[in-house]
Design an enzyme around this catalytic site. Structure first.
Site, PDB file in Angstrom:
ATOM      1  N   HIS A 474       0.596  -1.527  -0.177  1.00 55.60           N
ATOM      2  CA  HIS A 474       0.016  -0.242  -0.073  1.00 55.60           C
ATOM      3  C   HIS A 474       0.630   1.032   0.023  1.00 55.60           C
ATOM      4  CE1 HIS A 474      -3.524   2.176   0.509  1.00 55.60           C
ATOM      5  NE2 HIS A 474      -4.176   1.035   1.225  1.00 55.60           N
ATOM      6  N   TYR A 590     -14.596   5.548   8.476  1.00 58.28           N
ATOM      7  CA  TYR A 590     -13.483   5.874   7.852  1.00 58.28           C
ATOM      8  C   TYR A 590     -14.230   6.052   5.761  1.00 58.28           C
ATOM      9  CZ  TYR A 590      -9.136   6.636   5.698  1.00 58.28           C
ATOM     10  OH  TYR A 590      -8.359   6.670   4.643  1.00 58.28           O
ATOM     11  N   THR A 603      -4.926  10.306  -0.844  1.00 59.59           N
ATOM     12  CA  THR A 603      -6.225  10.075   0.072  1.00 59.59           C
ATOM     13  C   THR A 603      -6.309  11.008   1.303  1.00 59.59           C
ATOM     14  OG1 THR A 603      -5.269   8.318   1.793  1.00 59.59           O
ATOM     15  CG2 THR A 603      -6.009   8.161  -0.585  1.00 59.59           C
TER      16      THR A 603
END
Length: 795
Positions: A474, A590, A603
Site C-alpha cells: 500500500h 472512515y 487520499t
C-alpha cells in the site's frame, strides 16, 4: 550449472600456445538486441519528456512560431519591437547569419513564454472546483465557460504525464475551518459533557499552538509539490513496525463467474504477458490520463513496476541506521516466481523481445514440473515480509547483505513483480459458494503467510485451477492505481490474448529459451529461527481474520439512481444503519476519497457518520413517519455528497490534522487535542472500488465477465473493514472483514444486516410501508436518549 554457461558470451582456454578464445555468436546477438531495446526505451523516455515538458503545446509548434516570425521580418516589420536587434548585438556569429539566428532565438523565447503562460492558465483553470458542488444536470454559466476554456488550453492527445506540471498544489485549509468541521463530525458520537470537553481542547488549540503549526505547513506547501503525501507515506506506512500483511496490504479478485482456462501455466502466461503489455504502455506514456471530469494526478503510476518496500531499523524517534524506503529500479527484464517453497527467476525477454504468452506458459510449466526440493528454510522465507518489520530489517541486514542470499534477495526485490503459483484451488466452487468466496478472499489477503512476498509493489497469485488474483503493497500507491492495472490485465487476458480450444495460450515457442533459474540460499539455524518467529506472528494474525464476501443482486446503482440519490451515499447510509442495528450505537467511520485532482495527491478521509446520517437512522428505527424518514434520508445523502466533495477538493479534516501533528512532533510540542484526535479508532473503515475502464468490458452481452472487486483487513481490532463495488446497473459486491478475537464483531452477521438495510432503504423510497420497524428496541431507545444526535443545517 546450465544457467551459468548460458549467461556468458564467450569461452576461453589457456594452452601452451596461448589463449584459445571462442565467441558465442548467439549470445552476442542477444546482448546486442537487448542493448538495442534498452536504447529504444531511453529514446522514448527522452521524446516523451520533451512532449510532456512543452504541453499543452507541441514540439512542432516551435517551427510554426519560427516561420511566422521570419515571415513577418521578410515583410520588413519587427514583431519583436526591437528585441531581435538587441539579440543581434550579442551573437558571436557572422553578420550574414545574425538576422536569422537572432530571429530563431527570439522565436524560441517567445514560444517558451507562450507555453509557460498556457500552463499557468491551465493550472488556474484546474484549480476551479465549483463544478463539483453544482446540481447534477444543472451547470452554471461560469462552469460552462470554464469547461470551454479547459478544452482550449488542454491541447490534444495528452500523454499519461502531460498534465503533471499543470495540476494545482493541494491547498492548506484554515485551522478554523478544520476545527469547525471536526467538531461537527464528532457531535453525534459524544454526549454533551464529552463534546464540551472536546470543544474546549479544540478552541485552545486553534487560538494557541495551531497558529504556529499552521505557519510551518503553509511554508511547506509553498516549497513542496504536496504538503501531505511524503509524510503520509513515511509515517503512516513506512514507519509502521507491525505486519503489513492484513494490516496494510489489500487484494483484488478474478472474474466472479468465469475462469478463462483451467490450466494454471496458461493463465499465468497470459496474466504475465498482459501485465508487461501494460508496463510497456506505461513506459511509453500511451495510457490515457485518468480523469474525473478533469485530469487526475498520475504520479503514483511511476513506481508500479520494479519496486519493493525495504524495511529499516529504527534507532530513535527520527534517526535510522537503515531507513524504511520504497525502492524503485528503472527497468527489470524478469519476474520472481514462487512455487512449492522454491523461488525462481523467470526472464520475460529474449534478445530484447517480449516473450509470447505461449512461451511464458512454457516457462511457467517448466517451473511447475521442476522436481527440485526447496533448500532447508527456503520454503517459509516469505514469512519475514509477513511478520513484524523490525525483525525483518535486522535479519535482512545480518543474513542478506552478501553472498548467495543477497543475490537471490536482489532478484526478488528488483523483479518487475512477483508471481505465486499456488497449489490450491480457489474461486466460487462447490455447493457453498459463499464459503468458497470467503476462503478465496483470505487466501489472496494472506495465503499461507509465507507464499507471498508482501514487500513487492504487487504480486499475482495463480491457483491450480486457473483462478487468479493479486495482493498489493500500500505505501507506494492507493487501490485505484492498482485497480486500473488489474482491469487491463483481466480484459486483455480474456478478450485480446485468449486461449486455444485446449485451454493453452496462443502462439509459438522458441525451443532455445533458457530454463528459469532457481534461486539459491544459505540458511543458518539462527535465520531459520527468525523465519519461524515471523511466521508465528503472521499466522496468529491471519487466523484471527474473519471474512465475508457476497454479491448483492436484488438491485444495483440503476434503481438507486432512479431515487435521485447518490449510490455511494446510499451505500454509506446502509452501512450506518447496519452497524447501528448490530451494535446499538454509532461509530467513527472512515471512507476513503482521493485528492488526485492535485499534484501528488493521494487520499483524504470522509467522515461518513454525520449528524444527518444519525438523525435518519434513529428516525427510521424509532418508526417515524415515512415522509419524514425520506426527507432525512435525502438530507443525509446531500450531506454525505458535500463531505465527499470537500474531501476531494482539499477541504478534508484528517490529513490536515495529521500534518499539524507531525509538525508538533518535529518542534517537540505536545498537543492534547491532536493526540486525542489521532488516537480515535476507526471502527468502520470503508472504501469503494470503482470500475475505471468500463469500455474494456461488455456488461450487457457478457455480464459473467465481471470481477468481484477486492478488499482489505479491519483497521480497528473491534471494527469492520468494508470494501464495496457497484458493478453494472444491477450488482453490488461487498468484502467485509473483522477479527474473531473480538466478541462483538461477526463478518457474516454484519453482512446479513447490510443485506437487510439495503432492502429497507430501497423499500423506503419506492413503496408504502407494510409493517413497522423490526428494530425498535429498549436498547436502541436507551442509547439514543443518552446520546441524541445534534441535527444541524449545513453551514
Amino acid at each position: 550449472m546450465a544457467e551459468a554457461h548460458q549467461a556468458v558470451a564467450f569461452q576461453f582456454t589457456v594452452t601452451p600456445d596461448g589463449i584459445d578464445l571462442k565467441l558465442s555468436h548467439q549470445a552476442l546477438t542477444q546482448i546486442y538486441l537487448s542493448g538495442l531495446r534498452s536504447w529504444k526505451k531511453r529514446f522514448i523516455r527522452l521524446k516523451n519528456s520533451v512532449i510532456t515538458g512543452v504541453y499543452p503545446a507541441s514540439p512542432s509548434s516551435w517551427l510554426f512560431v519560427v516561420i511566422a516570425i521570419l515571415a513577418t521580418m521578410y515583410t520588413r516589420s519587427d514583431p519583436s519591437m526591437g528585441l531581435i536587434a538587441k539579440i543581434q548585438e550579442h551573437l558571436p556569429v557572422s553578420a550574414q547569419c545574425q538576422t536569422v539566428v537572432s530571429a530563431v532565438v527570439f522565436s524560441t523565447l517567445l514560444w517558451l513564454s507562450l507555453i509557460l503562460t498556457m500552463r499557468l492558465c491551465l493550472k488556474q483553470l484546474l484549480s476551479y472546483h465549483g463544478w463539483m458542488f453544482e446540481q447534477h444536470g444543472k451547470l452554471s454559466s461560469t462552469t460552462k465557460a470554464w469547461m470551454a476554456l479547459v478544452r482550449i488550453f488542454s491541447g490534444r492527445q495528452p500523454l499519461l504525464y502531460s498534465y503533471q506540471g499543470s495540476l494545482p498544489n493541494l491547498p492548506v485549509p484554515k485551522v478554523k475551518d478544520t476545527i469547525h468541521r471536526f467538531l461537527d463530525s464528532v457531535r453525534p458520537l459524544t454526549d454533551a459533557h464529552q463534546f464540551e470537553r472536546m470543544s474546549t481542547l479544540a478552541r485552545e488549540f486553534e487560538s494557541g499552538m495551531g497558529k504556529r503549526l499552521q505557519w510551518y505547513l503553509k511554508l511547506k506547501s509553498l516549497w513542496a509539490a504536496n504538503y501531505v503525501s511524503d509524510w503520509w507515506e513515511e509515517y503512516i506506512y513506512l514507519r509502521g513496525r507491525g505486519p503489513i500483511m492484513v494490516n496494510s496490504n489489500y487484494y483484488g479478485m478474478d472474474f466472479l463467474y468465469v475462469t478463462p482456462t483451467p490450466i494454471q501455466a496458461a493463465r499465468a502466461g497470459n496474466t504475465i504477458h498482459a501485465c508487461l503489455l501494460y508496463r510497456r504502455k506505461l513506459n511509453r506514456e500511451e495510457l490515457k490520463p485518468v480523469s474525473s471530469f478533469i485530469p487526475l494526478c498520475a504520479a503514483q503510476c511511476e513506481r508500479m513496476f520494479n519496486t519493493s518496500r525495504i524495511p529499516g531499523e529504527e534507532t530513535g524517534t527520527h534517526k535510522h541506521t537503515h531507513k524504511h524506503t520504497v525502492q524503485h529500479w528503472q527497468d527489470s527484464e524478469f519476474v520472481a516466481v514462487f512455487h512449492r517453497g522454491r523461488y525462481f527467476r523467470l526472464w520475460v525477454y529474449q534478445a530484447g523481445r517480449l516473450l509470447s504468452p505461449r512461451e511464458l506458459e512454457h516457462q511457467v510449466q517448466r517451473i511447475l514440473d521442476d522436481p527440485a526440493a526447496p533448500a532447508p528454510g527456503e520454503e517459509r522465507l516469505g514469512a519475514l515480509t509477513a511478520g513484524d518489520r523490525v525483525p525483518w530489517a535486522e535479519a535482512r541486514k545480518t543474513y542478506f547483505s552478501s553472498g548467495p542470499n543477497k543475490r537471490s534477495l536482489d532478484c526478488i526485490e528488483k523483479a518487475a513483480f512477483f508471481v505465486t503459483l499456488d497449489d490450491e484451488e480457489q474461486g466460487m466452487m462447490g455447493d457453498d459458494s459463499g464459503a468458497s468466496l470467503d476462503r478465496y478472499a483470505k487466501s489472496l489477503l494472506h495465503g499461507k503467510c509465507y507464499d507471498r512476498w508482501f514487500d513487492k509493489s504487487f504480486s499475482f497469485v495463480v491457483y491450480k485451477n486457473g483462478k487468479n488474483g493479486l495482493n498489493a503493497e500500500h505505501s507506494w500507491a492507493d487501490a485505484p492505481t492498482v485497480a486500473h492495472l488489474w482491469e487491463y490485465v483481466l480484459a486483455t487476458d480474456s478478450f485480446q490474448l485468449g486461449y486455444n480450444t485446449e485451454g493453452h495460450c496462443k502462439g509459438e515457442v522458441d525451443p532455445s529459451l533458457p530454463r528459469p533459474q532457481k534461486l539459491t540460499w544459505e540458511f543458518s539455524p539462527e535465520l531459520q529461527q527468525q523465519v519461524g518467529r515471523s511466521l508465528a506472528v503472521a499466522q496468529a494474525l491471519a487466523d484471527d481474520i474473519d471474512f465475508h464476501v457476497f454479491s448483492f443482486r436484488d438491485f444495483g446503482k440503476g434503481r438507486i439512481k432512479k431515487c435521485r440519490i447518490s449510490p455511494d451515499a446510499f451505500i454509506q447510509l446502509t452501512l450506518q444503519l447496519a452497524y447501528y442495528r448490530e451494535r446499538g450505537m454509532f461509530c467513527l467511520t472512515y471512507e476513503a476519497s482521493m485528492t488526485r485532482l492535485f499534484r501528488e495527491g493521494r487520499t483524504e478521509t470522509v467522515r461518513s457518520c454525520s449528524n444527518e446520517s444519525c438523525a435518519f437512522v434513529c428516525a427510521l428505527e424509532e418508526g417515524e413517519e415515512r415522509e419524514e424518514c425520506r426527507r432525512l434520508l435525502r438530507a443525509a445523502s446531500e450531506r454525505h455528497q458535500n463531505l465527499y466533495r470537500l474531501a476531494m477538493t482539499g477541504g478534508g479534516i484528517d490529513r490536515h490534522l495529521f500534518c499539524l501533528y507531525v509538525v508538533s512532533k518535529y518542534l517537540g510540542l505536545d498537543s492534547p487535542f491532536l493526540k486525542e484526535v489521532l488516537s480515535e479508532p476507526w471502527r468502520l473503515s470503508t472504501s469503494q472500488t470503482a470500475v475505471q475502464q468500463g469500455e474494456l468490458f461488455d456488461m450487457v452481452n457478457h455480464p459473467e465477465f465481471i470481477s468481484c472487486g477486492g478488499g482489505f483487513g479491519p483497521v480497528a481490532d473491534d471494527g469492520y473493514g468494508v470494501s464495496y463495488s457497484l458493478v453494472g446497473e444491477n450488482m453490488i459486491n461487498f468484502h467485509i472483514s473483522c477479527k474473531h478475537s473480538c466478541p462483538s464483531t461477526d463478518a457474516h452477521e454484519f453482512g446479513a444486516q447490510v443485506r437487510k438495510a439495503l432492502v429497507d432503504l430501497l423499500d423506503l423510497m419506492y413503496t408504502e410501508p407494510t409493517r413497522t420497524s423490526t428494530r425498535t428496541s429498549t436498547r436502541t431507545s436507551r442509547n439514543y436518549q443518552h446520546n441524541p444526535p445534534a441535527v444541524k443545517k449545513d453551514q
